[in-house]
Design a protein around this motif. Structure first.
Motif, short mmCIF file in Angstrom:
data_model
loop_
_atom_site.label_atom_id
_atom_site.label_comp_id
_atom_site.label_asym_id
_atom_site.label_seq_id
_atom_site.Cartn_x
_atom_site.Cartn_y
_atom_site.Cartn_z
N SER A 285 -21.62 -27.82 -66.92
CA SER A 285 -21.85 -29.51 -66.56
C SER A 285 -21.94 -30.02 -64.97
CB SER A 285 -19.99 -30.09 -66.65
OG SER A 285 -19.10 -29.88 -67.72
N ASP A 286 -22.12 -30.66 -64.57
CA ASP A 286 -23.18 -30.62 -63.10
C ASP A 286 -22.03 -31.65 -62.52
OD1 ASP A 286 -23.30 -33.36 -64.13
OD2 ASP A 286 -26.16 -33.25 -64.23
N PHE A 287 -20.80 -32.02 -62.87
CA PHE A 287 -19.81 -32.78 -62.61
C PHE A 287 -18.47 -32.58 -62.88
CE2 PHE A 287 -17.36 -36.70 -61.16
CZ PHE A 287 -18.22 -37.18 -60.52
N VAL A 288 -17.48 -32.54 -62.11
CA VAL A 288 -16.34 -31.88 -62.28
C VAL A 288 -15.55 -32.69 -61.79
CG1 VAL A 288 -14.71 -29.60 -62.08
CG2 VAL A 288 -17.30 -29.21 -62.74
N ILE A 289 -14.27 -33.34 -62.32
CA ILE A 289 -13.01 -33.73 -61.88
C ILE A 289 -11.90 -33.15 -62.43
CG2 ILE A 289 -11.23 -35.92 -62.27
CD1 ILE A 289 -14.10 -37.02 -63.91
N ILE A 290 -11.27 -32.42 -60.82
CA ILE A 290 -10.37 -31.82 -60.79
C ILE A 290 -9.04 -32.57 -60.84
CG2 ILE A 290 -9.20 -30.12 -59.16
CD1 ILE A 290 -11.68 -29.22 -58.79
N PHE A 291 -8.19 -32.23 -62.10
CA PHE A 291 -7.00 -33.23 -61.96
C PHE A 291 -6.04 -32.60 -61.75
CE2 PHE A 291 -3.44 -34.04 -64.78
CZ PHE A 291 -3.99 -35.31 -65.42
N ASN A 292 -5.22 -33.81 -60.75
CA ASN A 292 -3.69 -32.91 -60.06
C ASN A 292 -2.93 -34.34 -60.24
OD1 ASN A 292 -4.42 -31.07 -58.36
ND2 ASN A 292 -6.54 -32.20 -57.99
N SER A 293 -2.04 -34.10 -61.43
CA SER A 293 -0.93 -34.59 -61.49
C SER A 293 0.30 -35.67 -60.76
CB SER A 293 -0.74 -34.91 -62.98
OG SER A 293 0.16 -33.38 -63.01
N GLY A 294 0.78 -35.97 -60.60
CA GLY A 294 1.89 -36.88 -60.12
C GLY A 294 2.87 -35.52 -60.78
N GLY A 295 4.46 -35.80 -59.64
CA GLY A 295 5.41 -35.17 -59.55
C GLY A 295 5.29 -33.85 -59.76
N PHE A 296 5.31 -32.00 -60.08
CA PHE A 296 4.95 -31.26 -60.10
C PHE A 296 3.98 -31.07 -60.29
CE2 PHE A 296 10.04 -31.73 -60.12
CZ PHE A 296 10.45 -31.31 -58.40
N GLY A 297 3.17 -31.14 -59.85
CA GLY A 297 1.94 -31.16 -61.04
C GLY A 297 1.62 -29.82 -62.31
N THR A 298 2.67 -30.58 -63.60
CA THR A 298 2.98 -29.04 -64.69
C THR A 298 2.50 -30.10 -65.57
OG1 THR A 298 5.16 -30.24 -65.14
CG2 THR A 298 5.13 -28.40 -63.77
N TYR B 133 0.61 -39.61 -69.71
CA TYR B 133 0.13 -40.57 -69.77
C TYR B 133 0.17 -41.29 -68.62
CZ TYR B 133 2.19 -38.58 -73.98
OH TYR B 133 1.88 -37.85 -75.21
N ASP B 134 0.46 -41.76 -67.29
CA ASP B 134 -0.07 -42.38 -66.38
C ASP B 134 -0.81 -42.52 -65.32
OD1 ASP B 134 1.15 -40.03 -65.43
OD2 ASP B 134 2.13 -40.50 -63.70
N PHE B 135 -1.73 -41.15 -66.03
CA PHE B 135 -3.19 -41.18 -65.42
C PHE B 135 -3.97 -40.51 -66.38
CE2 PHE B 135 -5.04 -38.10 -61.62
CZ PHE B 135 -5.60 -39.24 -61.45
N LYS B 136 -4.00 -40.09 -67.38
CA LYS B 136 -4.68 -40.30 -68.39
C LYS B 136 -5.67 -40.73 -68.42
CE LYS B 136 -5.95 -37.96 -73.32
NZ LYS B 136 -7.15 -39.02 -73.19
N LEU C 190 -12.81 -42.82 -65.74
CA LEU C 190 -13.64 -42.52 -64.33
C LEU C 190 -14.64 -41.51 -64.96
CD1 LEU C 190 -13.99 -41.55 -61.64
CD2 LEU C 190 -12.12 -39.94 -61.75
N LYS C 191 -14.03 -40.46 -66.46
CA LYS C 191 -14.44 -39.76 -66.84
C LYS C 191 -16.58 -40.60 -67.82
CE LYS C 191 -15.03 -35.64 -69.44
NZ LYS C 191 -16.18 -36.05 -71.26
N GLY C 192 -15.84 -41.72 -68.23
CA GLY C 192 -17.17 -42.14 -68.82
C GLY C 192 -17.93 -42.96 -68.08
N GLU C 193 -16.88 -43.49 -66.87
CA GLU C 193 -18.16 -43.90 -66.18
C GLU C 193 -19.20 -43.21 -65.17
OE1 GLU C 193 -18.94 -47.70 -64.56
OE2 GLU C 193 -16.91 -47.63 -65.40
N VAL C 194 -18.81 -42.06 -64.80
CA VAL C 194 -19.50 -40.91 -64.38
C VAL C 194 -21.27 -40.64 -65.70
CG1 VAL C 194 -19.90 -38.54 -63.57
CG2 VAL C 194 -18.16 -40.66 -62.69
#
Length: 240
Positions: A34-47, A54-57, A63-67
């Motif tokens: 890839s030439d674009f990386v999205i680093i995913f950080n969930s809410g709560g405890f980040g597990t 389901y709240d963030f995916k 976002l991924k589709g837009e890029v």
């Protein structure tokens, strides 16, 4: 007390080292395809794994589709902040209460190594709620590092706001009571949460107690943030 100390030691000297190695390897693999990386950080405890967030995916997928529509090859790499265990949760409290001193530094160092080895790639951290607060602290450690950007969605009001131009801060247009610190709304929501939880049982919906406690305006949807996110992508992240 012994359990707390053991949990803190476990997080700093066991989990953090292993998690850092795993993340660095996954980030390196993403850079190869890839030439674009999205680093995913969930809410709560980040597990939570991305596929179960389901709240963030849905937002990350959009976002991924837009890029990708802007002719970039995109990878999504999660950064986990602890394990879903009692020891993991207790150990994480130290990080959360002291603005993520160890984990934000670790993530920042891994990103610095990545952009040095992949100077043409873009890195975009995306965080929800407590994950957004973590992203903000990590960006503090990345000041002056090129090609690194962040989107914070619903960072709690007590977290320090970073005015770096490479960060997009979202609060549902001022409707997120947790992000803006509307203490009246938050207190009312807290008092109502047991009744919401009981009512869901009676109605057969059986929501979790944490779902019953969600602050007003703290749920995010792509259609609500799309305009701001796309503008940020076009005018900042992908402007050159």
């Amino acid at each position: 007390m012994v359990l707390c100390l053991a949990s803190f030691v476990w997080l700093d000297f066991v989990f953090l080292e292993n998690n850092s190695k795993t993340f660095a390897r996954e980030l390196e693999e993403a850079g190869e395809t890839s030439d674009f990386v999205i680093i995913f950080n969930s809410g709560g405890f980040g597990t939570v794994k991305p596929e179960f967030a389901y709240d963030f995916k849905p937002i990350i997928d959009s976002l991924k589709g837009e890029v990708e529509g802007m002719n970039y090859k995109v990878s999504v790499v999660p950064y986990y902040r602890t394990k879903e265990t009692l020891v993991g949760r207790i150990g994480y409290l130290k990080e959360m209460f002291f603005a993520f001193p160890s984990e934000s530094e670790d993530l920042a160092n891994r990103i610095k190594d990545f952009v040095q080895e992949n100077p043409g790639d873009k890195v975009l951290m995306a965080g929800l709620s407590n994950g957004a607060a973590f992203v903000g602290e990590t960006m503090e450690d990345l000041r002056g590092v090129g090609n690194v950007f962040a989107i914070e969605m619903g960072a709690p009001f007590w977290s320090e706001k970073n005015n770096d131009g490479n960060i997009l801060i979202l609060d549902n247009k001022g409707r997120d009571s947790l992000s803006i610190g509307d203490k009246g709304q938050l207190m009312l929501s807290l008092l109502q949460s047991p009744f919401k939880w009981i009512a869901s049982r009676i109605e057969g919906r059986k929501i979790s107690f944490s779902e019953a406690m969600i602050a007003p305006g703290h749920q995010y949807a792509w259609q609500e943030v799309e305009e701001e996110v796309v503008s940020f992508l076009e005018n900042k992240v992908l402007a050159d």
